[in-house]
Design an enzyme around this catalytic site. Structure first.
Site, short mmCIF file in Angstrom:
data_model
loop_
_atom_site.label_atom_id
_atom_site.label_comp_id
_atom_site.label_asym_id
_atom_site.label_seq_id
_atom_site.Cartn_x
_atom_site.Cartn_y
_atom_site.Cartn_z
N GLY A 1 16.15 44.99 34.75
CA GLY A 1 15.72 46.15 33.66
C GLY A 1 16.36 45.73 32.36
O GLY A 1 16.61 46.41 31.48
N THR B 1 13.12 41.26 36.06
CA THR B 1 14.18 40.55 36.70
C THR B 1 13.95 41.30 38.11
O THR B 1 13.11 42.12 38.37
CB THR B 1 15.45 40.79 36.01
OG1 THR B 1 15.36 40.08 34.75
CG2 THR B 1 16.64 40.35 36.73
N ASP C 1 17.54 34.82 25.68
CA ASP C 1 18.72 35.87 26.05
C ASP C 1 20.23 35.48 25.03
O ASP C 1 21.11 35.92 25.14
CB ASP C 1 19.32 35.78 27.40
CG ASP C 1 18.72 37.00 27.96
OD1 ASP C 1 18.07 37.76 27.57
OD2 ASP C 1 18.78 37.08 29.30
N SER D 1 23.89 37.21 29.98
CA SER D 1 22.97 37.67 30.77
C SER D 1 23.58 39.38 31.07
O SER D 1 24.75 39.43 30.60
CB SER D 1 22.92 37.28 32.22
OG SER D 1 22.23 37.98 33.28
N1 GLY Z 1 17.16 37.99 31.21
C1 GLY Z 1 17.79 39.37 31.78
C2 GLY Z 1 19.45 39.25 31.78
O1 GLY Z 1 19.75 37.89 32.30
O2 GLY Z 1 20.17 39.99 31.95
#
Ligand code: GLY
Length: 563
Positions: free
Chosen positions: A464, A372, A414, A443
């Site tokens: 992370g 990310t 996710d 998220s």
């Molecule tokens: N894809 C990582 C997050 O949205 O936490």
């Protein structure tokens, strides 16, 4: 490397301060910090042209989509946290959504087993992208410059090319086998002669430049309708993906109310669900507020024990209660309350680890990628913007939309594909985060702004995966409890725990052997992690001296630039 640096110097010209030194970068007027030096410079240029922090942040976001394709994106989503100097705060949620034809069991086989690759790679892993809608909403409502100006650097980097940073060239080369599987991705990420990309080689993305120009010309319709939308749907049809014209047309970014709370003398402003980030961050701070952390010493066993115990409790709540607030009722008031934090703190044995199984059942392995990206911006008026954006895994689902030149996300991973099963970050979710048509997946992104005496103190965030929340948490403690400057606070070794799996991870050489031994004797399973944890980009203020300090994480190759 020489060409890359030369390229930077040529573009820099008028910037007064630039650096990748280990001292924070100091400036008086404005600061941009991102994971990629060229994207940082795109933001700086906008500030110097009189744009505000939102204009600059949007310029950085589009530039990252070109120069940092492993995580920067127009095919993914993110969250923007804006705090204007008049005290007004706005957060924009441009998280991806599941396609309307998505179903709760779409990643399960006929026997009900979770096929984890299906939510991670290829067509079915993609959620409906939110990045363009979100960035343009931010620009239109809170920015001051035209799309043409703000996207200019991104288009230039795509059209004329930019010299590949060593890390990016190596990363693209290392994923060759996966890019091979998708003809449209092969066209961009594998050279015709099959040779590896080299450091400093010019990387030109003409299709992406054309897509960005359609966005300049037609705004959000340049992406969600017309040619780009047609190309996305054609790509989906080729590979059995679900995103339809209707999904694209109906996608909307949302302005949400931030979650806010006091931590000692500081005010925390962060992202509400569908990110768990702000809620979990505030819960963590609320729990540790009851301890005299400073007296324990930074990264002592007593300190790390308390942080870990707070983390395991908060991540257990995350799994149970958090999801898209448009679909599930998230008990935010209770989760964020000091009373609940006190209850949680009282359940911590200050001498012994609480086995996570006693908090809630379940065990699974932890695998993590960290692709990310975060950027922080401050302008000369004192407006602050904190943005975290993602494709989820590095290079998302690895599928480039043919003729449009950009990668799609694998954000569907996710969701809790099967409640109780871990995702790629080892995170378990409950029914609150189960797949439903048109829902946003939970998220961990935590773009945060911290105030002191009503004025900005810190603008911070990181990539992370599951470690995003604990990284931001520790950086805030490093500055507020231990008086570290922003560079020290970001570079300091970090730990991570997340309820399940029941392990305490630390970075290589991050803890002294006697600290590890103490923690083990308290009942913790302490594990040295592979690689590092997060890559933060932060800005800190000294209002008395009128100085803005910027810092990029030594774990990445970004840049802080001020003027
Ligand atoms: N894809 C990582 C997050 O949205 O936490």
């Amino acid at each position: 490397m020489k060409i890359y640096i030369l390229f930077l110097i040529i573009i820099l010209q008028s910037a007064l301060v630039f650096g990748a030194s280990r001292d924070p970068i100091k400036a008086k007027n404005g600061m941009v910090v991102s994971a990629d030096p060229l994207a940082t410079l795109a933001g700086l240029k906008i500030l110097q042209q009189g744009g505000n922090a939102v204009d600059a942040a949007v310029a950085v976001g589009f530039a990252l989509a070109v120069t940092y394709p492993q995580a920067g994106n127009i095919g993914g989503g993110g969250f923007m946290n804006i705090r204007f100097s008049d005290g007004k705060n706005y957060t924009i949620d441009y998280r991806e959504k599941s396609p309307k034809s998505a179903t709760q069991n779409m990643y399960l086989d006929s026997a009900g087993n979770y096929i984890s690759d299906k939510s991670k790679f290829g067509y079915l892993a993609a959620g409906v992208p939110g990045a363009v809608a979100g960035m343009l909403l931010g620009l239109e409502k809170y920015g001051t410059l035209s799309r043409e100006k703000v996207l200019q650097s991104a288009i230039q980097y795509a059209e004329k090319g930019f010299p590949l940073h060593y890390n990016l060239a190596s990363y693209i080369n290392s994923e060759k086998e996966i890019f091979e599987k998708f003809p449209s991705s092969k066209k961009i990420y594998i050279k015709k002669n099959g040779e590896p990309f080299l450091e400093d080689e010019l990387f030109i993305q003409s299709d992406l430049a054309a897509t960005l120009k359609r966005i300049v010309k037609n705004g959000r319709d340049g992406f969600y309708k017309g040619k780009t939308a047609d190309l996305i749907v054609e790509e989906m049809n080729r590979g059995g993906g679900l995103i339809s014209h209707d999904d694209l047309k109906s996608y909307k970014a949302k302005i949400r109310t931030a979650v806010t709370n006091k931590y000692r003398d500081y005010e925390i402003i962060s992202l509400a669900p569908p990110s768990s980030g702000g809620t979990a961050l505030i819960q963590l701070l609320n729990i540790v507020e009851g301890y005299n952390l400073k007296s324990m010493g930074h990264n002592s066993s007593q300190y790390i024990h308390r942080l870990t115990e707070a983390m395991r409790r908060v991540y257990s709540d995350r799994a149970e209660y958090l999801g898209d607030p448009d679909f599930v009722n998230v008990p935010l008031k209770w989760l964020l309350s000091k009373e609940y934090a006190t209850e949680r703190r009282n359940s911590i044995d200050t001498l012994r680890a609480t086995p996570s199984q006693q908090i809630r059942n379940g065990v699974q392995p932890l695998q993590e990628t960290t692709q990310t990206t975060h950027y922080s911006v401050v302008d000369k008026w004192g407006n602050c913007v904190s943005v975290t954006t993602t494709l989820n895994g590095g290079f998302g689902n690895y599928v480039v939309v043919d003729d449009a030149g950009f990668l799609l996300n694998n954000e569907m991973d996710d969701f809790s594909a099967k409640p109780g099963e871990p995702n790629m970050f080892g995170l378990i979710g409950g029914f609150a985060n189960a797949i439903e048509p048109g829902k946003r997946m939970l998220s961990s992104m935590t773009p945060t702004i911290v105030l002191k005496n009503g004025k900005p103190f810190l603008v911070i965030g990181t990539p992370g995966g599951a470690t995003i929340i604990t990284t931001v948490f520790q950086i805030i403690l490093n500055t507020t409890e231990f008086g570290m400057n922003i560079q020290e606070a970001i570079d300091a070794p970090r730990i991570h725990a997340q309820w399940l799996p029941d392990i305490l991870l630390y970075e290589k050489n991050g803890l002294a052997v006697d600290v590890v031994n103490n923690l083990k004797s308290m009942g913790h399973t302490v594990v040295e992690r592979k690689g590092t944890s997060g890559s933060a980009e932060g800005i800190m203020f000294d209002h008395k001296k009128g100085i803005i300090f910027g810092a990029t994480d030594s774990r990445g190759y970004g840049a802080a630039v001020g003027y």
